[in-house]
Design an enzyme around this catalytic site. Structure first.
Site, PDB file in Angstrom:
ATOM      1  N   TYR A   1      -2.216  -0.476  10.253  1.00 53.75           N
ATOM      2  CA  TYR A   1      -2.235  -0.922   8.859  1.00 53.75           C
ATOM      3  C   TYR A   1      -0.977  -0.443   8.144  1.00 53.75           C
ATOM      4  CZ  TYR A   1      -3.936  -1.517   4.049  1.00 53.75           C
ATOM      5  OH  TYR A   1      -4.077  -1.874   2.726  1.00 53.75           O
TER       6      TYR A   1
ATOM      7  N   SER B   1       0.851  -1.188   0.000  1.00 59.43           N
ATOM      8  CA  SER B   1       0.000   0.000   0.000  1.00 59.43           C
ATOM      9  C   SER B   1       0.884   1.234   0.000  1.00 59.43           C
ATOM     10  CB  SER B   1      -0.891  -0.007   1.249  1.00 59.43           C
ATOM     11  OG  SER B   1      -1.575   1.225   1.405  1.00 59.43           O
TER      12      SER B   1
END
Length: 265
Positions: free
Chosen positions: A150, A137
């Site tokens: 995350y 990501s």
């Protein structure tokens, strides 16, 4: 790499980016194993692409091994492993911290990549090489205040890919990460309104899928490709941090198998 006759295993393949990659690879001639905990949606995607579905909890090493074994039994080998399974956290490190949820998130987002690489490597080597792509990501490349845990997961995936790249290239296995910004998937459901209110574009999943195909075709070991709306995807250029030096002032370089100095390089 072209894809006709290749065999691909895709974790988290029941929806979102995983399902998009499954469809794209099947359209290009690959045989696809869709691996997910969502049996209903996963089987639907597998049926759609004339592939096979397997229930796979990526937090479990044996489940990853079983998915790779199915690919080899069903299609004769494995050429591509797309380690895509991922979840958002929904908590921070303050009063809302949830230790049980934390272990689940770490298990899916990081352990799932580690176990997936470990399971896929022998099969890829039996084919003389292949490709592993982990879905990381942009949160692994830049700070992610909306979801710091995350971001930590994805930064770990980026670090793992960069470290494995030069080591596994010697075995003909190319390891990459794809690092998308916000895309239209279930993972942003809890904060989609927030990011849109801030003017952040939400990408169509196909933009991310196109980046996966580009990485499979042109990626070099250890590269982490960013995917941002409105600009072409390419490897992220990491800065070079200050490195160690010997007592005589020589720079020490980290190679795939040992440490060397400038004079030895």
């Amino acid at each position: 790499m072209e894809f006709d006759g290749k065999v691909a295993l895709i974790t988290g393949g029941a929806n979102g980016i995983g399902a998009g990659v499954a469809r794209a690879l099947a359209e290009l001639g690959a045989r696809v194993v869709v691996a997910d905990v969502d049996q209903e949606r996963g089987k639907a995607v597998a049926d759609e692409v004339d592939g096979v579905f397997t229930h796979c909890d990526v937090r479990d090493p044996e489940s990853n091994q079983a998915a790779v074994g199915l690919a080899e039994r069903q299609f004769g080998g494995l050429d591509i492993a797309v380690l895509n399974a991922g979840i958002a956290t929904g908590f921070g490190l303050g009063e809302d911290f949830d230790p049980e949820r934390y272990r689940t998130v770490m298990g899916v987002n990081l352990d799932g990549v580690v176990y997936g690489v470990n399971a896929a490597l022998p099969a890829l080597k039996r084919r003389g090489g292949g490709h592993i792509i982990a879905t990381a990501s942009m949160a692994g490349l830049v700070a992610m205040p909306l979801d710091p845990v995350y971001g930590a997961n994805k930064a770990a995936v980026v670090g793992l890919v960069r470290a494995l790249g030069p080591v596994l290239s010697a075995d003909g296995v190319t390891v990459n990460a794809v690092c998308p910004s916000f895309a239209e998937t279930a993972i942003i459901t809890g904060f989609k309104d927030t990011i849109q209110a801030a003017g952040m574009p939400v990408m169509d999943v196909r933009e991310v899928v196109d980046a996966f195909l580009a990485v499979l075709r042109r990626g070099k070991g250890g590269e982490c490709w960013f995917v941002q709306s409105g600009r072409p995807s390419e490897p992220f250029a990491f800065g070079t941090p200050p490195g160690p030096r010997t007592a005589d002032g020589e720079r020490v370089a980290v190679r795939s198998d040992r440490l060397t100095t400038d004079q030895e390089a």
